[in-house]
Write a protein that holds these residues in place. Structure first.
Motif, PDB file in Angstrom:
ATOM      1  N   ARG A 130     -10.268  14.838   1.291  1.00 57.11           N
ATOM      2  CA  ARG A 130      -8.888  14.350   1.255  1.00 57.11           C
ATOM      3  C   ARG A 130      -8.682  13.244   0.216  1.00 57.11           C
ATOM      4  O   ARG A 130      -7.550  12.789   0.017  1.00 57.11           O
ATOM      5  CB  ARG A 130      -8.483  13.812   2.628  1.00 57.11           C
ATOM      6  CG  ARG A 130      -8.571  14.824   3.745  1.00 57.11           C
ATOM      7  CD  ARG A 130      -7.928  14.343   5.017  1.00 57.11           C
ATOM      8  NE  ARG A 130      -8.522  13.128   5.573  1.00 57.11           N
ATOM      9  CZ  ARG A 130      -8.293  12.666   6.802  1.00 57.11           C
ATOM     10  NH1 ARG A 130      -7.474  13.349   7.615  1.00 57.11           N
ATOM     11  NH2 ARG A 130      -8.861  11.565   7.239  1.00 57.11           N
ATOM     12  N   THR A 131      -9.765  12.801  -0.426  1.00 52.16           N
ATOM     13  CA  THR A 131      -9.669  11.693  -1.370  1.00 52.16           C
ATOM     14  C   THR A 131      -8.803  12.055  -2.578  1.00 52.16           C
ATOM     15  O   THR A 131      -8.961  13.112  -3.176  1.00 52.16           O
ATOM     16  CB  THR A 131     -11.072  11.289  -1.867  1.00 52.16           C
ATOM     17  OG1 THR A 131     -11.831  10.791  -0.763  1.00 52.16           O
ATOM     18  CG2 THR A 131     -10.984  10.217  -2.944  1.00 52.16           C
ATOM     19  N   ARG A 132      -7.896  11.133  -2.918  1.00 51.20           N
ATOM     20  CA  ARG A 132      -7.121  11.207  -4.156  1.00 51.20           C
ATOM     21  C   ARG A 132      -7.184   9.817  -4.767  1.00 51.20           C
ATOM     22  O   ARG A 132      -6.565   8.878  -4.277  1.00 51.20           O
ATOM     23  CB  ARG A 132      -5.667  11.613  -3.906  1.00 51.20           C
ATOM     24  CG  ARG A 132      -5.507  12.970  -3.243  1.00 51.20           C
ATOM     25  CD  ARG A 132      -6.043  14.100  -4.088  1.00 51.20           C
ATOM     26  NE  ARG A 132      -5.279  14.284  -5.324  1.00 51.20           N
ATOM     27  CZ  ARG A 132      -5.626  15.134  -6.282  1.00 51.20           C
ATOM     28  NH1 ARG A 132      -6.742  15.851  -6.186  1.00 51.20           N
ATOM     29  NH2 ARG A 132      -4.882  15.259  -7.366  1.00 51.20           N
ATOM     30  N   SER A 133      -7.969   9.688  -5.804  1.00 51.16           N
ATOM     31  CA  SER A 133      -8.252   8.360  -6.347  1.00 51.16           C
ATOM     32  C   SER A 133      -7.986   8.309  -7.846  1.00 51.16           C
ATOM     33  O   SER A 133      -7.876   9.340  -8.520  1.00 51.16           O
ATOM     34  CB  SER A 133      -9.713   7.990  -6.069  1.00 51.16           C
ATOM     35  OG  SER A 133      -9.994   6.672  -6.477  1.00 51.16           O
ATOM     36  N   GLY A 134      -7.872   7.097  -8.364  1.00 52.06           N
ATOM     37  CA  GLY A 134      -7.684   6.935  -9.795  1.00 52.06           C
ATOM     38  C   GLY A 134      -7.064   5.596 -10.120  1.00 52.06           C
ATOM     39  O   GLY A 134      -6.825   4.754  -9.252  1.00 52.06           O
ATOM     40  N   MET A 135      -6.818   5.406 -11.412  1.00 56.77           N
ATOM     41  CA  MET A 135      -6.209   4.180 -11.917  1.00 56.77           C
ATOM     42  C   MET A 135      -4.905   4.572 -12.611  1.00 56.77           C
ATOM     43  O   MET A 135      -4.893   4.880 -13.815  1.00 56.77           O
ATOM     44  CB  MET A 135      -7.156   3.475 -12.894  1.00 56.77           C
ATOM     45  CG  MET A 135      -8.538   3.155 -12.337  1.00 56.77           C
ATOM     46  SD  MET A 135      -8.511   2.002 -10.931  1.00 56.77           S
ATOM     47  CE  MET A 135      -7.914   0.504 -11.705  1.00 56.77           C
ATOM     48  N   PRO A 136      -3.787   4.575 -11.890  1.00 58.46           N
ATOM     49  CA  PRO A 136      -2.528   5.099 -12.439  1.00 58.46           C
ATOM     50  C   PRO A 136      -1.662   4.053 -13.152  1.00 58.46           C
ATOM     51  O   PRO A 136      -0.450   4.238 -13.292  1.00 58.46           O
ATOM     52  CB  PRO A 136      -1.823   5.605 -11.176  1.00 58.46           C
ATOM     53  CG  PRO A 136      -2.260   4.645 -10.108  1.00 58.46           C
ATOM     54  CD  PRO A 136      -3.698   4.286 -10.454  1.00 58.46           C
ATOM     55  N   GLU A 137      -2.274   2.973 -13.618  1.00 55.43           N
ATOM     56  CA  GLU A 137      -1.497   1.841 -14.114  1.00 55.43           C
ATOM     57  C   GLU A 137      -0.607   2.148 -15.317  1.00 55.43           C
ATOM     58  O   GLU A 137       0.464   1.544 -15.471  1.00 55.43           O
ATOM     59  CB  GLU A 137      -2.436   0.671 -14.448  1.00 55.43           C
ATOM     60  CG  GLU A 137      -2.961  -0.076 -13.245  1.00 55.43           C
ATOM     61  CD  GLU A 137      -4.097   0.648 -12.531  1.00 55.43           C
ATOM     62  OE1 GLU A 137      -4.527   0.175 -11.456  1.00 55.43           O
ATOM     63  OE2 GLU A 137      -4.553   1.688 -13.046  1.00 55.43           O
ATOM     64  N   THR A 138      -1.017   3.048 -16.215  1.00 55.19           N
ATOM     65  CA  THR A 138      -0.183   3.317 -17.390  1.00 55.19           C
ATOM     66  C   THR A 138       1.177   3.877 -16.995  1.00 55.19           C
ATOM     67  O   THR A 138       2.141   3.779 -17.763  1.00 55.19           O
ATOM     68  CB  THR A 138      -0.879   4.290 -18.358  1.00 55.19           C
ATOM     69  OG1 THR A 138      -1.221   5.496 -17.662  1.00 55.19           O
ATOM     70  CG2 THR A 138      -2.130   3.652 -18.960  1.00 55.19           C
ATOM     71  N   THR A 139       1.276   4.444 -15.802  1.00 59.65           N
ATOM     72  CA  THR A 139       2.534   4.990 -15.312  1.00 59.65           C
ATOM     73  C   THR A 139       3.555   3.890 -15.066  1.00 59.65           C
ATOM     74  O   THR A 139       4.762   4.113 -15.154  1.00 59.65           O
ATOM     75  CB  THR A 139       2.304   5.785 -14.013  1.00 59.65           C
ATOM     76  OG1 THR A 139       1.322   6.792 -14.256  1.00 59.65           O
ATOM     77  CG2 THR A 139       3.581   6.443 -13.515  1.00 59.65           C
ATOM     78  N   ILE A 140       3.081   2.682 -14.747  1.00 59.79           N
ATOM     79  CA  ILE A 140       3.996   1.566 -14.466  1.00 59.79           C
ATOM     80  C   ILE A 140       3.942   0.510 -15.569  1.00 59.79           C
ATOM     81  O   ILE A 140       4.285  -0.655 -15.341  1.00 59.79           O
ATOM     82  CB  ILE A 140       3.711   0.927 -13.093  1.00 59.79           C
ATOM     83  CG1 ILE A 140       2.245   0.470 -12.974  1.00 59.79           C
ATOM     84  CG2 ILE A 140       4.074   1.875 -11.965  1.00 59.79           C
ATOM     85  CD1 ILE A 140       1.954  -0.375 -11.736  1.00 59.79           C
ATOM     86  N   GLY A 141       3.501   0.904 -16.766  1.00 61.62           N
ATOM     87  CA  GLY A 141       3.502  -0.035 -17.877  1.00 61.62           C
ATOM     88  C   GLY A 141       2.439  -1.101 -17.795  1.00 61.62           C
ATOM     89  O   GLY A 141       2.573  -2.175 -18.399  1.00 61.62           O
ATOM     90  N   PHE A 142       1.358  -0.806 -17.085  1.00 60.26           N
ATOM     91  CA  PHE A 142       0.287  -1.771 -16.894  1.00 60.26           C
ATOM     92  C   PHE A 142      -1.024  -1.152 -17.398  1.00 60.26           C
ATOM     93  O   PHE A 142      -1.051  -0.062 -17.955  1.00 60.26           O
ATOM     94  CB  PHE A 142       0.206  -2.161 -15.419  1.00 60.26           C
ATOM     95  CG  PHE A 142      -0.654  -3.363 -15.114  1.00 60.26           C
ATOM     96  CD1 PHE A 142      -0.506  -4.544 -15.825  1.00 60.26           C
ATOM     97  CD2 PHE A 142      -1.612  -3.308 -14.108  1.00 60.26           C
ATOM     98  CE1 PHE A 142      -1.296  -5.650 -15.547  1.00 60.26           C
ATOM     99  CE2 PHE A 142      -2.398  -4.401 -13.817  1.00 60.26           C
ATOM    100  CZ  PHE A 142      -2.236  -5.583 -14.539  1.00 60.26           C
ATOM    101  N   VAL A 143      -2.123  -1.868 -17.193  1.00 59.79           N
ATOM    102  CA  VAL A 143      -3.444  -1.461 -17.675  1.00 59.79           C
ATOM    103  C   VAL A 143      -4.415  -1.457 -16.495  1.00 59.79           C
ATOM    104  O   VAL A 143      -4.330  -2.325 -15.622  1.00 59.79           O
ATOM    105  CB  VAL A 143      -3.940  -2.450 -18.762  1.00 59.79           C
ATOM    106  CG1 VAL A 143      -5.319  -2.084 -19.261  1.00 59.79           C
ATOM    107  CG2 VAL A 143      -2.948  -2.492 -19.920  1.00 59.79           C
ATOM    108  N   PRO A 144      -5.341  -0.500 -16.412  1.00 65.20           N
ATOM    109  CA  PRO A 144      -6.330  -0.518 -15.332  1.00 65.20           C
ATOM    110  C   PRO A 144      -7.012  -1.873 -15.233  1.00 65.20           C
ATOM    111  O   PRO A 144      -7.443  -2.441 -16.241  1.00 65.20           O
ATOM    112  CB  PRO A 144      -7.317   0.578 -15.751  1.00 65.20           C
ATOM    113  CG  PRO A 144      -6.486   1.529 -16.539  1.00 65.20           C
ATOM    114  CD  PRO A 144      -5.520   0.665 -17.297  1.00 65.20           C
TER     115      PRO A 144
END
Length: 357
Positions: A130-144
């Motif tokens: 069920r894991t859904r993981s990641g670093m989605p920061e570019t979607t909100i104008g930010f950086v991981p």
């Protein structure tokens, strides 16, 4: 923080931390991070506790990341709560990475952004189907951040660059391949494992719960990922992906379409952060870099605009400024990595108390 937002209990010789904001998918706040930091420091010296388990309440996930609604509110008010939150959160990430006892992270469901920070630096990182993981920061104008650029810069080949720039939510196979987790377990047997951990060392019981790792798409794509994402500029990466897309590579076509929706400034800062992080030796060096970049992002227009579009108004139509990769000012990028002077975050990887910092 209300007392119920994060729960601490000792079961046998197991210290259990439960993030307890299930309606917000256990989004992390500054007060929650502070409470975790204080408790983990205390447990590190407690002979009655042999190991620590971190989990999330509810069925939706361990942690969907930092509370970006609170961050948006703080930016609008011109406050300093986010700066203080990140300073505490990054100290927490550093402590988890150097924790003297087994730190077991149950990465079930959503594990994004700040959720990666409180799990992927642990000694035993467990994902489920069920894991859904990641670093989605570019979607909100930010950086991981939270050490995300440290981890993804060390993923196989350029797979971490792909994951960081696209910000995709990834399944267990990809999370394992990227090096963000160690083992796949059956979520239906999780409670059985947690009960065993109350009296037995994780290294003695875990093998009975581990499943064979699934095949990763990222591994199958490694050849073209390495070729496309090797560029030093985001424009070079996009051009390489467009060539592959024209040749019929559907995954490359999807990547081009995904990157076109992200903040151009965030994409460039993310790539530069990854390249710099790869040359750094310790997690602490990278966290200090991420802190510099993050504080500069608080003064940008893209970060609050990205949050607005995704979670405030939910129109999913951010107005990025600048709107194209070619318009991003190189001097602005370079300034994001400059010293903060007295505001620098100075981390001691072995600090178990504020006095040690």
């Amino acid at each position: 923080m209300t007392e119920s937002e994060v729960l601490f209990e000792v079961r046998g010789t197991l210290g259990v931390i439960t993030l307890n904001r299930p309606r917000a998918v256990n989004a992390l706040t500054g007060s929650m991070a502070s409470a975790m930091l204080d408790t983990l420091r205390a447990w590190a010296d407690d002979p009655a506790i042999d190991q620590v388990l971190v989990r999330g309440a509810g069925e939706r996930g361990l942690c969907a990341g930092g509370d970006i609604v609170a961050i948006h509110r703080d930016i609008a008010a011109g406050g300093t709560q986010t700066e203080e939150f990140w300073a505490t959160e990054y100290r927490l990430n550093s402590l988890i990475n150097a924790y003297p006892k087994p730190y077991i992270a149950y990465m079930d469901g959503l594990v994004l952004g700040g959720g990666v920070g409180i799990s992927a630096h642990g000694s035993h990182r467990l994902v489920t189907t069920r894991t859904r993981s990641g670093m989605p920061e570019t979607t909100i104008g930010f950086v991981p951040d939270v050490g995300g650029t440290f981890l993804l810069s060390r993923s196989p080949g350029e797979s971490g660059t792909h994951a960081a720039l696209t910000g995709e939510h990834l399944g267990a196979a990809e999370v394992l391949y990227l090096g963000l987790a160690d083992h796949l377990i059956d979520f239906n047997r999780a409670e059985e494992l947690f009960t065993a951990l109350q009296t037995q060392p994780v290294n003695e019981v875990l093998a009975d719960f581990v499943l064979a790792p699934p095949t990763s798409q990222l591994e199958a794509w490694q050849g073209w990922l390495d070729a496309a994402y090797a560029g030093t500029e985001v424009e070079d990466i996009v051009s390489a992906l467009e060539v592959l897309a024209a040749e019929g590579n559907q995954e490359a076509k999807t990547a081009v379409e995904t990157l076109a929706k992200k903040s151009p400034t965030a994409l460039k800062l993310t790539l530069a952060s990854l390249r710099r992080a790869k040359g750094m030796t310790t997690l602490e060096e990278v966290l200090e870099q991420e802190y510099r970049v993050g504080l500069r992002a608080l003064d940008s227009s893209d970060f609050p605009e990205g949050i607005r579009a995704q979670v405030i108004d939910k129109d999913y139509a951010p107005a990025w400024n600048p709107a194209t990769l070619g318009e991003v000012d190189a001097s602005v990028l370079e300034a994001s990595f400059a010293s903060l002077g007295e505001r620098e975050l100075k981390l001691n990887p072995r600090a178990l108390s504020d006095a040690a910092e």
